[in-house]
Scaffold this active site. Structure first.
Site, mmCIF file in Angstrom:
data_model
loop_
_atom_site.group_PDB
_atom_site.id
_atom_site.type_symbol
_atom_site.label_atom_id
_atom_site.label_comp_id
_atom_site.label_asym_id
_atom_site.label_seq_id
_atom_site.Cartn_x
_atom_site.Cartn_y
_atom_site.Cartn_z
ATOM 1 N N LYS A 189 10.716 0.059 13.139
ATOM 2 C CA LYS A 189 11.247 0.250 11.775
ATOM 3 C C LYS A 189 12.356 1.299 11.784
ATOM 4 O O LYS A 189 13.421 1.119 11.189
ATOM 5 C CB LYS A 189 10.128 0.701 10.839
ATOM 6 N N GLU A 244 -3.426 -5.464 15.583
ATOM 7 C CA GLU A 244 -2.901 -4.213 15.025
ATOM 8 C C GLU A 244 -3.972 -3.114 15.074
ATOM 9 O O GLU A 244 -3.669 -1.928 15.039
ATOM 10 C CB GLU A 244 -2.410 -4.404 13.577
ATOM 11 N N LYS A 280 0.840 -1.197 0.000
ATOM 12 C CA LYS A 280 0.000 0.000 0.000
ATOM 13 C C LYS A 280 0.880 1.254 0.000
ATOM 14 O O LYS A 280 0.678 2.160 -0.787
ATOM 15 C CB LYS A 280 -0.922 -0.001 1.228
ATOM 16 N N GLY A 302 -4.304 -1.475 5.703
ATOM 17 C CA GLY A 302 -3.625 -2.664 5.200
ATOM 18 C C GLY A 302 -4.292 -3.950 5.651
ATOM 19 O O GLY A 302 -4.521 -4.865 4.869
ATOM 20 N N ARG A 303 -4.713 -3.994 6.933
ATOM 21 C CA ARG A 303 -5.307 -5.212 7.465
ATOM 22 C C ARG A 303 -6.773 -5.376 7.066
ATOM 23 O O ARG A 303 -7.434 -6.313 7.495
ATOM 24 C CB ARG A 303 -5.145 -5.251 8.975
ATOM 25 N N HIS A 356 -4.348 -31.556 20.944
ATOM 26 C CA HIS A 356 -3.141 -32.330 21.296
ATOM 27 C C HIS A 356 -1.952 -31.426 21.519
ATOM 28 O O HIS A 356 -0.805 -31.864 21.493
ATOM 29 C CB HIS A 356 -2.858 -33.339 20.176
ATOM 30 N N GLU A 398 10.794 -4.927 3.534
ATOM 31 C CA GLU A 398 10.800 -6.346 3.164
ATOM 32 C C GLU A 398 10.321 -6.535 1.716
ATOM 33 O O GLU A 398 10.905 -7.280 0.935
ATOM 34 C CB GLU A 398 9.881 -7.150 4.097
HETATM 35 O O1 F6P Z 1 2.704 -3.598 10.024
HETATM 36 C C1 F6P Z 1 2.577 -2.305 9.553
HETATM 37 C C2 F6P Z 1 1.975 -2.321 8.169
HETATM 38 O O2 F6P Z 1 1.828 -1.007 7.721
HETATM 39 C C3 F6P Z 1 0.631 -3.049 8.109
HETATM 40 O O3 F6P Z 1 -0.428 -2.279 8.588
HETATM 41 C C4 F6P Z 1 0.564 -3.345 6.629
HETATM 42 O O4 F6P Z 1 -0.419 -4.320 6.317
HETATM 43 C C5 F6P Z 1 1.997 -3.831 6.368
HETATM 44 O O5 F6P Z 1 2.806 -3.027 7.237
HETATM 45 C C6 F6P Z 1 2.444 -3.719 4.932
HETATM 46 O O6 F6P Z 1 2.341 -2.371 4.528
HETATM 47 P P1 F6P Z 1 2.402 -2.031 2.944
HETATM 48 O O7 F6P Z 1 1.203 -2.720 2.318
HETATM 49 O O8 F6P Z 1 2.335 -0.542 2.879
HETATM 50 O O9 F6P Z 1 3.680 -2.592 2.406
#
Ligand code: F6P
Length: 545
Positions: free
Chosen positions: A510, A351, A204, A265-266, A382, A210
């Site tokens: 971060k 979150e 987003k 995002g979530r 289990h 990453e």
């Molecule tokens: O964990 C923080 C966060 O901003 C989440 O809310 C989001 O889903 C994730 O990192 C990935 O963010 P992006 O879609 O901007 O890469």
């Protein structure tokens, strides 16, 4: 705004929590308890009768909800009010699944039209890839999709694709890369052919380390295998609200699927973040997923609180967290396809509601979001059900199970159901000392040993659970189920007066991580931080402990 805990209803709930009889008694006093404490909507049945609640409990909880202006807060969300006050954003993931003819105006634009344009773009792309019209740089059709993203840009696509495995068209394989650990992408690329691989890069913000690192590595792999820069457009597409950065990164403008800042995002799987899902199950099934979520939106927006499933579930979770000190909540999915759902609900809830200040910045003096965990049944029986039955922690549980399996083989499904229902019954009724002792009456143990073992076999019971059933796990029922949990999360945040839609807590890690990265790669030892951080950095630099 009166502090929540000072409110008369809150204090009445606190007193009331001390007066409830054991659930065994509640059930024996009301043979129709299930009929009175279950709800059906959107293809789901919620049995909430195995909760620590009397009619008085329910009326107090609904009173708290009303006094918290829950109904007007629900309306405000659907209307696009700026309820995410710290980022000055609307919260309109519900618009992503609104019918095409609906009008939702935001800043003078009907955002449903924009959503529908993106869905149409998704549909064209999905049909082009799955029909074989979309060809790679050597003229071959696409066989594999690699979805690169993390958090909500990973969990939704991954877990919904997994849940809807019976609906895959069979045209594509899909691989999910999230972690920056090089092992993840290395393992995924090992057996892929760049000529037939499509990368969907989802971010987003288009600023997540990453995802950027994994995409760069994917491009390097792509070029190393003989492809040229000109071939990128045939093998890389992006989903982002930051179209400019995606373009700068080298993604062809035609291959960028937009999303909006009013989608968290979530809460984003319903947007083009769901592109990997649509590639796997086809656009028709993806629209069914959206329709299921929309049905739950309608239920949530238009049903009186007393029969409103997300409200009931949200209130019970708050009831245990704030009045019985429950620190966690377990989600147990008695369906192998739903094994990933607890992890999805972890980000969704933790979150959103892992917050410590109210909307106006006042420190809370009550618990907020619980720890969400869980896994698939019957495996958990289990592994951790011992704690659920006899541990000192109270862990409210949600059991989720389709009544009909996609794979009706032998006695498996009836045994799965027997375990699911047996567990909720055991958690509720427990086992008394006298019952335990009676069970040992024929054992060869002497009386003293029988009494000792009986003590160890006692289960207090009175452990609350909700059971959610559906006829079958389909795109529609899955959409309704996930939307149910989205709104359950909303209900709690609204009553706690917190902002469920920002996530400032993830920023510091971060920032410090970037500083540590500089020290890991600097030309001198780290010595300006705390002794632990300095030592850890220097151990990494020397590569041995
Ligand atoms: O964990 C923080 C966060 O901003 C989440 O809310 C989001 O889903 C994730 O990192 C990935 O963010 P992006 O879609 O901007 O890469």
């Amino acid at each position: 705004m009166t502090q929540l805990t000072q409110q008369a209803t809150w204090q009445a709930l606190a007193q009331h929590s001390k007066t409830l009889p054991h659930m065994r008694e509640l059930f024996s006093n009301d043979p129709k308890r299930f009929d009175n404490m279950s709800a059906k909507a959107c293809g789901l049945l919620l049995d909430y009768s195995k909760n620590r609640a009397s009619n008085e409990t329910l009326s107090l909880l609904f009173k708290l909800a009303k006094e918290s202006q829950l109904e007007s807060k629900i309306k405000a969300m659907f209307a696009g009010d700026i309820i995410n006050n710290t980022e000055q954003r609307a919260v309109l993931h519900t618009a992503l699944r609104a019918p095409a003819e609906q009008v939702i105006n935001l800043d003078g634009n009907n955002i449903v039209a924009e959503v529908q344009q993106t869905l149409a773009k998704m549909g064209e792309f999905v049909n082009s890839v799955t029909s074989g019209d979309w060809l790679g740089y050597t003229g071959k059709t696409i066989t594999d999709v690699v979805s690169i993203g993390i958090g909500g840009s990973f969990l939704g696509p991954k877990i919904v694709s997994q849940a809807l495995r019976p609906y895959w068209t069979g045209k594509l394989n899909c691989h999910f890369v999230a972690n920056v650990d090089g092992t993840s992408i290395t393992e995924k690329l090992k057996n892929l052919d760049p000529q037939t691989t499509l990368f969907v890069m989802s971010s987003k913000s288009f600023g997540t380390q990453e995802t950027l690192t994994n995409t760069l590595t994917a491009k390097e792999w792509f070029f190393k295998q003989g492809a040229a820069q000109a071939d990128v457009a045939k093998h890389f597409v992006a989903v982002s609200s930051n179209v400019e950065k995606a373009t700068e990164f080298g993604i062809d403008a035609n291959n960028i699927f937009p999303m909006w800042d009013w989608v968290g995002g979530r809460y984003s799987l319903w947007s083009a973040i769901g592109l990997p899902i649509a590639l796997l199950i086809g656009m028709d099934n993806f629209r069914e997923l959206l329709a299921g979520a929309h049905a739950m939106d309608e239920h949530f927006a238009n049903t009186p609180l007393e029969n409103n499933m997300p409200v009931i579930m949200g209130l019970f979770s708050l009831w245990y967290g704030n009045f019985f000190n429950a620190q966690s909540h377990v989600v147990l999915t008695y369906d192998h396809y739903l094994r990933g759902l607890p992890a999805y609900f972890q980000q969704l809830d933790m979150e959103s509601n892992g917050k410590g200040v109210t909307l106006n910045g006042t420190d809370v003096d009550y618990s907020t979001g619980p720890i969400i965990w869980g896994g698939e049944g019957t495996n958990g029986q289990h592994a951790y059900h011992q704690l659920l039955h006899q541990g000192t922690a109270l862990v409210p549980a949600d059991f989720i199970m389709p009544l009909n399996s996609h794979n009706p083989v032998g006695e498996h499904h009836v045994q799965l159901a027997s375990n699911c229902f047996g567990q909720t019954q055991a958690l509720m009724q427990g086992r008394t000392y006298d019952e335990a002792l009676a069970e040992l009456s024929h054992s060869k143990l002497d009386d003293e040993q029988k009494q000792l073992i009986a003590k160890h076999k006692v289960m207090p019971g009175n452990k609350p659970s909700n059971t959610i059933l559906m006829d079958k796990l389909t795109p529609t029922t899955l959409g309704s189920l996930i939307a149910l949990y989205e709104h359950r999360t909303f209900v709690q945040g609204a009553i706690w007066q917190i902002n469920s839609f920002d996530q400032w807590g993830v920023e510091l890690g971060k920032l410090l991580g970037n500083d540590v990265l500089d020290r890991l790669t600097a030309d001198k030892q780290a010595n300006e931080l705390d002794s632990s951080s300095n030592s850890l950095i220097n151990l990494f630099r020397q590569g041995k402990i």
